[in-house]
Design a protein around this motif. Structure first.
Motif, mmCIF file in Angstrom:
data_model
loop_
_atom_site.group_PDB
_atom_site.id
_atom_site.type_symbol
_atom_site.label_atom_id
_atom_site.label_comp_id
_atom_site.label_asym_id
_atom_site.label_seq_id
_atom_site.Cartn_x
_atom_site.Cartn_y
_atom_site.Cartn_z
ATOM 1 N N ILE A 94 79.376 30.852 -10.577
ATOM 2 C CA ILE A 94 78.313 31.664 -9.953
ATOM 3 C C ILE A 94 78.332 33.079 -10.533
ATOM 4 N N LEU A 95 79.497 33.706 -10.568
ATOM 5 C CA LEU A 95 79.599 35.087 -11.048
ATOM 6 C C LEU A 95 79.150 35.201 -12.496
ATOM 7 N N LYS A 96 79.522 34.225 -13.306
ATOM 8 C CA LYS A 96 79.105 34.225 -14.714
ATOM 9 C C LYS A 96 77.592 34.113 -14.822
ATOM 10 N N GLY A 97 76.995 33.199 -14.058
ATOM 11 C CA GLY A 97 75.545 33.023 -14.102
ATOM 12 C C GLY A 97 74.794 34.231 -13.571
ATOM 13 N N VAL A 98 75.303 34.828 -12.487
ATOM 14 C CA VAL A 98 74.621 35.984 -11.878
ATOM 15 C C VAL A 98 74.629 37.177 -12.824
ATOM 16 N N LYS A 99 75.717 37.395 -13.525
ATOM 17 C CA LYS A 99 75.784 38.539 -14.432
ATOM 18 C C LYS A 99 74.746 38.411 -15.547
ATOM 19 N N LYS A 100 74.508 37.195 -16.009
ATOM 20 C CA LYS A 100 73.461 36.982 -17.019
ATOM 21 C C LYS A 100 72.078 37.223 -16.427
ATOM 22 N N LEU A 101 71.848 36.684 -15.241
ATOM 23 C CA LEU A 101 70.539 36.840 -14.606
ATOM 24 C C LEU A 101 70.257 38.284 -14.236
ATOM 25 N N ASN A 102 71.286 39.005 -13.808
ATOM 26 C CA ASN A 102 71.076 40.393 -13.399
ATOM 27 C C ASN A 102 70.640 41.279 -14.562
ATOM 28 N N LYS A 103 71.084 40.955 -15.764
ATOM 29 C CA LYS A 103 70.613 41.710 -16.929
ATOM 30 C C LYS A 103 69.111 41.520 -17.097
ATOM 31 N N ARG A 104 68.641 40.318 -16.864
ATOM 32 C CA ARG A 104 67.197 40.055 -16.937
ATOM 33 C C ARG A 104 66.459 40.738 -15.790
ATOM 34 N N LYS A 105 67.093 40.757 -14.619
ATOM 35 C CA LYS A 105 66.485 41.463 -13.480
ATOM 36 C C LYS A 105 66.298 42.937 -13.791
ATOM 37 N N ASP A 106 67.332 43.549 -14.363
ATOM 38 C CA ASP A 106 67.245 44.968 -14.726
ATOM 39 C C ASP A 106 66.133 45.197 -15.744
ATOM 40 N N ALA A 107 66.043 44.300 -16.737
ATOM 41 C CA ALA A 107 65.014 44.444 -17.776
ATOM 42 C C ALA A 107 63.622 44.270 -17.186
ATOM 43 N N ALA A 108 63.472 43.306 -16.262
ATOM 44 C CA ALA A 108 62.169 43.082 -15.625
ATOM 45 C C ALA A 108 61.769 44.297 -14.802
#
Length: 707
Positions: A94-108
């Protein structure tokens, strides 16, 4: 698009058909994030999806990660029954996946806010503030914020303060004259200070109050040297087992009220930070908060995105930035000026939210409250609007002398306090209040009106897929069936009789009622389709759900696929079954629709031709729903309504704008739009508008109950 791990590699299992529940949920939140990234979505709506992604993630950590964390404390060897992962392995994934998704969230977020500037709204920080703006901000800080601030310096005489769940704090690393380091903390959440501070001049420039506090934080801690600073936000565990803690000698409602206070103090499951600061300081924060360093997330976007609604308010004069305004329409199934109850007695009725208004249902309750022939109204309540017309109608009925029995589920997560308040109001009006079964949440959406008829007792039964909530009825897609069918009414009466005795229904003829007679009946109907296929006949299963995690049902669906039964599933969120795997699930298709409205209705379809069965339900195919809650699924017998439900289902299967299909690798991709674009939600709303226009023109549209 990133691909989140399927968890069990094909080298380990050449025919992997299972997806871990938690990582499947992350895939759902990824689909939400894709809407924030989608350039075809209006700009302010993209802002919404960024915020929804964040609020979804907060709840996921509070509930699911919190639950896994508790499992680790009890038994580290507990494993997921589908992918065989331990709680610790799941959290790491979960933590690994969230860290990747959060980078996209920040970019969005950055992309959206950059485009908002074109419409005269700019969110500044001190790198972009003009000199005269800095002067104003310093004065504002000195006069409006400093007098209200409550600074703390952590030391031997001042312990580390309790940080409230999801509130923002400014943290500063301070150095004394003697060279010792200290941690200073200031709360940034204050109802007396506007979060979005407007810069004078009428140029649409704003700053967030927490950024202002962080910039000038050194002025509060005079005599110290500032070595580093950051905004932080703690997300706390909300997983708390009410049934395990309850003592039967206690008043249940007061016990739940106290439990809600305790929840606010549970241990942190995540720490968000706005800046990089010295690693030793992060370690100290983790030690104080009892959070492991891998639970620390660095965010480029603000730690709390709720301020975007204020920005949207400033942009309302730009309609192109929002979805086209849509309003729930009058249902063509009902006639004005006639009793709703009498119309239901003539034929079954179906409401489809948010496309049609909830008002006919409210009118039905109000009529029942005043009808001299109505003996009782019984209802299960799970989540309600803050200002509930449904509660008003029930109170009126009780005050008019009707027997009103209301099951208020006080364990509706995050709505407990609201439900406690409503239960007190209902009780004060004279309603009989019950709180469900020990060990089983009551999640069903069931209303039963009992009345005196010419030939004895008559029933009006309403069964829904969503909560009795006027607000969410405008935002969630749900179905509401109203029927005078005596057999369904009799089964509904059995449900309420059992609930008032604190028991579960042992058997029912027409309704499917969890926890004892839903999962087994579903499996029986899947078995029927398998037998028909084995006999060389056509066989079919169609399911619309929010989530699919029940392994018994999953394994039976796999068996059906192997037998050649064609299965279509529309699953918005979690799916622990991977479709399209050769020899295993190749006859299963799964799509997920994430769009303007939250898909929430549950539909079960079994069979082909004349033997086809239709159900609508409050239950997903999750173990918690099928065997651990009180849920109700109702058969649909009216031919016109059956045709309408089939039309809705088929339309969603044809969606090629908001539907994403899951492949044999567990990856979701947008359905390719080869022909005419189909956005099922917009099509259903347009149909509601068209039928309402015909209705208002005095026309009776043919096939009023069809799509």
């Amino acid at each position: 698009m990133i691909q989140l791990s399927v968890l069990v590699t094909k080298e380990e299992n050449m025919e992997n058909i299972y997806m871990n529940r938690e990582l499947s949920w992350l895939k759902f939140n990824e689909r939400v994030l894709e809407e924030a990234e989608n350039k075809e979505v209006p700009l302010c709506e993209r802002m919404n999806f960024v915020s929804i992604y964040q609020s979804n993630l907060d709840e996921f950590f509070r509930v699911r990660v919190g639950s896994l964390q508790d499992q680790m404390l009890v038994n580290r060897k507990i494993r997921d029954n589908k992918t065989n992962m331990t709680s610790e392995e799941q959290i790491k994934a979960i933590l690994k996946g969230v860290k990747k998704l959060n980078k996209r969230k920040d970019a969005a977020y950055m992309d959206v806010m950059d485009k908002v500037k074109e419409y005269g709204i700019t969110l500044i920080d001190f790198t972009t503030a003009k000199s005269e703006e800095k002067k104003f901000l310093e004065q504002y800080f000195n006069h409006e914020i400093v007098p209200l601030s409550s600074p703390t310096i952590v030391g031997k005489r001042q312990p580390f303060p309790f940080l409230r769940n999801q509130e923002i704090y400014a943290v500063v690393v301070l150095q004394t004259r003697s060279g010792k380091e200290r941690i200073g903390i200031i709360p940034c959440t204050n109802n007396m200070v506007e979060r979005l501070i407007e810069i004078p001049g009428g140029q649409g420039r704003y700053i967030l109050s927490e950024n202002l506090i962080l910039h000038y934080i050194g002025k509060v801690f005079k005599g110290y040297k500032v070595l580093g600073k950051s905004l932080i936000r703690v997300v706390r565990n909300a997983d708390i087992d009410a049934d395990a803690l309850y003592d039967e000698d206690l008043d249940y409602r007061e016990f739940m009220a106290d439990l809600m206070k305790e929840r606010k103090k549970l241990s942190p499951v995540r720490l968000d930070m706005s800046r990089e600061i010295d690693g030793s300081v992060v370690e100290s924060l983790c030690r104080y908060l009892d959070v492991s360093p891998e639970r620390v997330f660095r965010s480029e976007a603000p730690l709390d995105l709720s301020f975007i609604f204020a920005i949207q308010d400033h942009l309302r004069m730009n309609p192109e930035l929002f979805y086209e305004r849509r309003v729930p329409q009058k249902s063509a199934a009902f006639r004005d000026g006639e009793s709703i109850i009498k119309q239901i007695e003539q034929e079954d009725k179906l409401l489809s939210y948010p496309y049609e208004s909830i008002r006919p249902f409210l009118r039905m309750l109000n009529e029942a409250a005043e009808d001299d022939n109505v003996i009782s109204i019984k209802m299960t309540l799970y989540r309600l609007a803050k200002q509930s017309k449904i509660v008003e109608a029930l109170c009126e009925a009780a005050e008019n002398g009707k027997e009103v029995v209301v099951l208020v589920e006080l364990r509706a997560r995050f709505d407990e306090e609201n439900n406690i308040r409503w239960s007190r109001m209902l009780e004060k009006a004279g309603c009989q209040i019950i709180y469900g079964l020990e060990g089983f949440k009551v999640h069903s959406k069931l209303c039963l009106i009992t009345k005196k008829g010419k030939d004895g007792i008559e029933y009006i039964t309403q069964i829904g897929t969503g909560n009795y909530n006027e607000k969410t009825a405008r935002l969630y897609t749900d179905l509401s069936l109203m029927t005078a069918n005596e057999q369904i009414g009799t089964d509904a009466a059995k449900v309420f009789q059992a609930l008032t005795k604190g028991e579960a229904v042992e058997e029912s003829e027409h309704l499917l009622v969890a926890p004892k007679c839903l999962q087994n009946r579903i499996i029986d109907m899947i078995d029927e389709e398998i037998e028909h296929r084995k006999n060389g006949e056509d066989a079919y299963i169609g399911l619309k759900l929010n989530s699919l995690t029940d392994k018994k049902i999953i394994d039976k669906l796999v068996e059906a696929s192997k037998a050649g039964v064609h299965i279509d599933m529309i699953i918005r969120g979690i799916s622990c079954l991977i479709p399209g795997v050769k020899g295993q699930t190749e006859n299963i298709r799964i799509i997920s629709i994430v769009g303007r409205f939250l898909e929430h209705s549950r539909i079960y379809i079994f069979g082909c031709g004349e033997r086809r069965k239709y159900y609508i339900s409050s239950a997903d195919f999750m173990t918690r729903n099928t065997v651990k809650r009180v849920e109700v699924a109702s058969p649909v017998y009216d031919p016109a309504i059956r045709a309408r439900i089939q039309g809705i289902f088929d339309l969603m299967l044809s969606d090629n704008k908001k539907a994403r299909e899951e492949n044999a690798e567990g990856v979701y991709t947008l359905v390719k739009c080869d022909g005419e674009p189909v956005n099922s939600q917009e099509a259903l709303y347009q149909e509601a508008y068209d039928k309402a226009a015909q209705r208002n023109a005095g026309q009776t549209p043919e096939g009023a109950n069809e799509v």
